[in-house]
Each structure stands twice: as structure tokens, then as C-alpha cells.
Write an enzyme that holds these catalytic residues in place. Structure first.
Site, short mmCIF file in Angstrom:
data_model
loop_
_atom_site.label_atom_id
_atom_site.label_comp_id
_atom_site.label_asym_id
_atom_site.label_seq_id
_atom_site.Cartn_x
_atom_site.Cartn_y
_atom_site.Cartn_z
N LYS A 153 1.17 -1.03 0.03
CA LYS A 153 0.05 0.15 -0.04
C LYS A 153 0.72 1.27 0.00
O LYS A 153 1.95 1.28 0.29
CB LYS A 153 -0.86 -0.07 1.14
CG LYS A 153 0.04 0.04 2.62
CD LYS A 153 -0.94 -0.28 3.78
CE LYS A 153 -0.25 0.01 5.16
NZ LYS A 153 -1.19 -0.38 6.22
N ARG A 192 -11.33 0.07 14.29
CA ARG A 192 -11.08 1.02 13.33
C ARG A 192 -12.24 0.16 12.39
O ARG A 192 -13.21 0.11 12.76
CB ARG A 192 -9.95 1.00 12.62
CG ARG A 192 -8.72 1.52 13.51
CD ARG A 192 -7.48 2.00 12.76
NE ARG A 192 -7.09 0.86 11.86
CZ ARG A 192 -5.76 0.79 11.39
NH1 ARG A 192 -5.05 1.70 11.90
NH2 ARG A 192 -5.44 0.07 10.78
N TYR A 225 14.86 30.28 7.36
CA TYR A 225 13.58 31.07 7.84
C TYR A 225 13.81 31.33 9.65
O TYR A 225 13.94 30.30 10.29
CB TYR A 225 12.30 30.35 7.63
CG TYR A 225 11.89 30.35 6.15
CD1 TYR A 225 11.92 31.52 5.41
CD2 TYR A 225 11.76 29.20 5.44
CE1 TYR A 225 11.72 31.65 4.29
CE2 TYR A 225 11.20 29.16 4.13
CZ TYR A 225 11.49 30.27 3.47
OH TYR A 225 11.10 30.58 2.19
N MET A 260 10.42 24.31 2.28
CA MET A 260 9.68 23.41 1.47
C MET A 260 10.54 22.61 0.49
O MET A 260 10.16 21.43 0.33
CB MET A 260 8.59 24.21 0.56
CG MET A 260 7.59 23.29 0.07
SD MET A 260 6.46 24.27 -1.18
CE MET A 260 5.63 25.49 0.19
C1 LIG Z 1 -0.42 -1.58 6.67
C2 LIG Z 1 -1.22 -2.74 7.27
C3 LIG Z 1 -0.36 -3.94 7.37
C4 LIG Z 1 1.19 -3.90 7.35
O1 LIG Z 1 1.49 -3.43 8.67
P1 LIG Z 1 3.15 -3.47 9.32
O2 LIG Z 1 3.20 -3.14 10.57
O3 LIG Z 1 3.95 -2.47 8.29
O4 LIG Z 1 3.74 -4.79 8.94
C5 LIG Z 1 -0.92 -5.08 7.68
N1 LIG Z 1 -2.20 -5.20 7.80
C6 LIG Z 1 -3.18 -3.99 7.70
C7 LIG Z 1 -4.72 -4.08 7.82
C8 LIG Z 1 -2.40 -2.80 7.23
O5 LIG Z 1 -3.24 -1.66 7.14
#
Ligand SMILES: *Cc1c(COP(=O)(O)O)cnc(C)c1O
Length: 374
Positions: free
Chosen positions: A32, A126, A256, A315
Site C-alpha cells: 500500500k 477501526r 527562515y 519546503m
Molecule cells: C499496513 C497494514 C499492514 C502492514 O503493517 P506493518 O506493521 O507495516 O507490517 C497489515 N495489515 C493491515 C490491515 C494494514 O493496514
């Protein structure tokens, strides 16, 4: 000019290490968010080469992009809006994570046979169906399965990593969900709960498959263990070419707000990376009223020597005070990489910016060229 070198060999070797640590559980490599900033397609291809069983993504679009790149191994996509249309995902043979009755109905309405994996909430609060709604969801899913509209291939959840007792309580709740799903007539062959942290430290959470993200990229999910201690190699090295070098007298304000002033005649090197590239502004070095740095800036390595960010990260750029050392335009400033090669780590940057290594690598932006080392 700005470069994130991605060592695909490190990704493959991390997968091999993790695979042997969690065996016989199968491995889902999570790509992801552009493969945690490393490049989703290249990371996914390296994962396929390393014998990964599954790929995991959040959005359907991420999964479809992997299919368009020619990747054929199983993919699960798990975070969807209420109006998500699963037709393209089902046509592309992407498993759909289902967290609600509404999503189940959509998955059942594609006209094809949707492969779904039901997510249950075992305590993270969640997404994932809650216990009081799970019986209805399981029954409806079983009915759709009998009608040939869906196949419930998996049942899964996610750990909070709140501590061993809390994780084991989630394991216990998960097994209750598994039993309830079976009672409703479902036969999911994939039960999964653990991400990298759980996979490595909570063996009871491994079930049939583990979903590994950060570990694949060679980073540790633990505060008390480094990458090397886990047998992992950080896959990303972030660097930029120094584009200006200036000799300045004592007392000169830098960047800055003059949050940093030189204490003696010195040399300032300019690095063309800033918060637009994901370099945290919190990694600035900011002087207090006394002129002493309240917080040292994040570390930077130039020609094998260690320096720190001085003044505010802007930036597009930040400044490094290199003292009397010889640094030239065109030399490379390495922000982080594999610390066993003598450069700072993503963990060092996370400490300097008061965050976690995940955030450091995933925020590296599109102006940074990814260079893939096969
Ligand atoms: C991002 C994610 C993972 C991977 O988690 P890591 O801690 O990076 O191994 C696994 N399961 C879900 C649902 C996630 O959102």
C-alpha cells in the site's frame, strides 16, 4: 538530483528472513501507499520473485495498478468507501476486504463471483464488523455464497500492538469470530491477524497467513530492536546532491526565522530536499533564547562524516553546517539508509522528528527519483 535508491535485493532478502521466521504461515506482502514510498510495482515484483503468496493493498486502484503491471498472484484490497464499486476488482480477480453489510451487498452485486475476506473488529476499533453485527453479516454472506455470488475466502482482523496481553486478548476474540463464522456455514481457508510486529513477537497471532509491511522494507516495528537485530536490511537510501556551498562568518542566521546562527566561521552546504519531499519540518534544528540548540537537527552523512540539519527545513531545501570540512557542490548528502553502512537510519530521522520510521519513508514525495537496484 534527489534520489531514493531502492535495493530490491534487500526487499527479497527481508522477505526470505521473514518467511522463515513465520513459517508455516503464508506471507502477504503489503505494498500500500506506493510500497511504503519505495514504489509499489517494483516492490511487488520483488516480492513475487521472493515467492510471496499474497499482496496486500488498501485501495482498489492500487490493486488494479498491480494487475495492469502484469502481476498475477492473489491480491487483497481492504479499505473502501460506502459507494465502492467492486466490479472492476472482481473482474481483475482482486479479493475484496468486507467490513460491513453494505460492502457485502455491493460485493454480491457485481454480477461475477466476488472473492471476499471478511474483516472483524477484535479490538482496534477501526474498520471491521463488530461482534454484535457479525452474526447477521456471516449469515448473509453464507446465503450469497450458496447463491454463487461470493466466496468467503478469508476472515481477518488487525492487532493494536498495545502489549502482549492486549494482543493475546485480540487473538482470543478472533478465534471466537472464526468459530461463529463456521457456525454460520462459512469455510474461510485464510485466517489472518498479524502484521510485522505480531508476526515476529506473537506466534499465536500467525494463523494461516501474516501481512507484512514495514519489515519487508527492512525497518523494525519495535522501539527496542533495530533492523539489524531482526536480520533486516533497510531498502531505501535517501540522498541529494549538494547544490551550493558557502563560507560564512560567525553569527550568520540560517534559514527562515534564523532559528540557527553560526557559532564560528564555517561552511554551509545546501541540500535540495524539503518538506514538500516528505522531509519533516520537525527535524529542523531550532535554537533557544540562549542560542543553544533546543533540539538538534536530524543527522545527515556527507562524504562519510556525520552532520546535522541546521535551522528550519523549508519546503524545498535545508542547510547543513559542515564546519571546516571540505565539502563541494555535487557531493552527496545521505539522509538515511542502512546504518550498517555508516549512514543515519530512518529510525534516527524518526527520533529527530518525534515520529516513527513508517512515516519517514512513506512520505517521501514524487520529486524524489526512485532508482531501483536490481
Ligand atoms: C499496513 C497494514 C499492514 C502492514 O503493517 P506493518 O506493521 O507495516 O507490517 C497489515 N495489515 C493491515 C490491515 C494494514 O493496514
Amino acid at each position: 538530483m534527489r534520489e531514493a535508491r531502492i535495493d530490491l535485493g534487500a526487499i527479497r532478502s527481508n522477505i526470505a528472513t521473514l518467511r522463515s521466521a513465520v513459517s508455516p504461515a503464508a506471507l502477504m506482502v503489503v505494498v500500500k501507499a506506493e510500497g511504503y514510498g519505495h514504489g509499489a510495482i517494483e516492490a511487488a515484483k520483488a516480492a513475487v520473485d521472493a515467492g510471496t503468496d499474497w499482496l496486500g493493498v488498501v485501495d482498489l486502484a492500487e490493486g488494479l495498478a498491480l494487475r495492469e503491471a502484469g502481476i498475477t498472484i492473489p491480491i487483497l484490497a481492504w479499505l473502501h468507501g460506502e459507494d465502492a464499486d467492486f466490479t472492476a476488482a472482481v473482474a481483475a480477480n482482486i479479493d475484496v476486504g468486507v467490513s460491513s453489510l453494505g460492502q457485502l451487498e455491493r460485493a454480491a452485486a457485481t454480477g461475477g463471483l466476488a472473492q471476499i475476506q471478511i474483516k472483524v473488529d477484535t479490538g482496534l476499533s477501526r474498520n471491521g464488523v463488530e461482534e454484535r453485527e457479525s452474526a447477521a453479516l456471516f449469515e448473509r454472506a453464507a446465503a450469497h455464497e450458496r447463491a454463487g455470488r461470493v466466496r468467503v475466502r478469508g476472515l481477518w482482523s488487525h492487532l493494536a500492538n498495545a502489549g502482549e496481553a492486549e494482543d493475546l486478548e485480540q487473538v482470543r476474540r478472533f478465534t471466537l469470530f472464526v468459530a461463529a463464522a463456521r457456525d454460520a456455514g462459512l469455510t474461510p481457508e485464510l485466517r489472518h491477524l498479524a502484521a510485522t510486529a505480531g508476526a515476529l513477537r506473537v506466534p499465536a497471532s500467525r494463523f494461516d497467513l501474516v501481512r507484512i509491511g514495514v519489515g519487508v522494507y527492512g525497518l523494525s516495528p519495535f522501539e527496542d530492536a533495530s533492523s539489524a537485530e531482526l536480520g533486516l536490511r533497510p531498502a531505501m537510501e535517501l540522498s541529494a546532491e549538494i547544490i551550493s556551498v558557502k563560507r560564512v562568518p560567525a553569527g550568520v542566521g540560517v534559514s527562515y526565522g534564523y532559528a540557527y546562527r553560526t557559532s564560528a566561521e564555517t561552511t554551509l552546504a545546501l541540500v535540495p530536499l524539503g518538506y514538500a519531499d516528505g522531509i519533516p519540518r520537525h527535524a529542523s534544528s531550532v535554537a533557544g533564547k540562549t542560542g543553544a540548540a533546543d533540539r538538534p537537527g536530524a543527522p545527515v552523512s556527507i562524504n562519510g562524516r556525520a552532520y546535522r540539519v541546521c535551522g528550519r527545513v523549508a519546503m524545498d531545501q535545508f542547510v547543513v553546517d559542515v564546519g571546516d570540512d571540505q565539502v563541494r557542490v555535487g557531493d552527496r548528502a545521505i539522509l538515511f539508509g542502512d546504518p550498517t553502512t555508516g549512514v543515519p537510519s530512518a529510525d534516527d530521522w524518526a527520533d529527530a522528528a518525534d515520529t516513527i520510521n513508517y512515516e519517514i519513508v512513506t512520505r517521501i514525495g514524487p520529486r524524489v527519483t526512485r532508482v531501483f537496484v536490481p
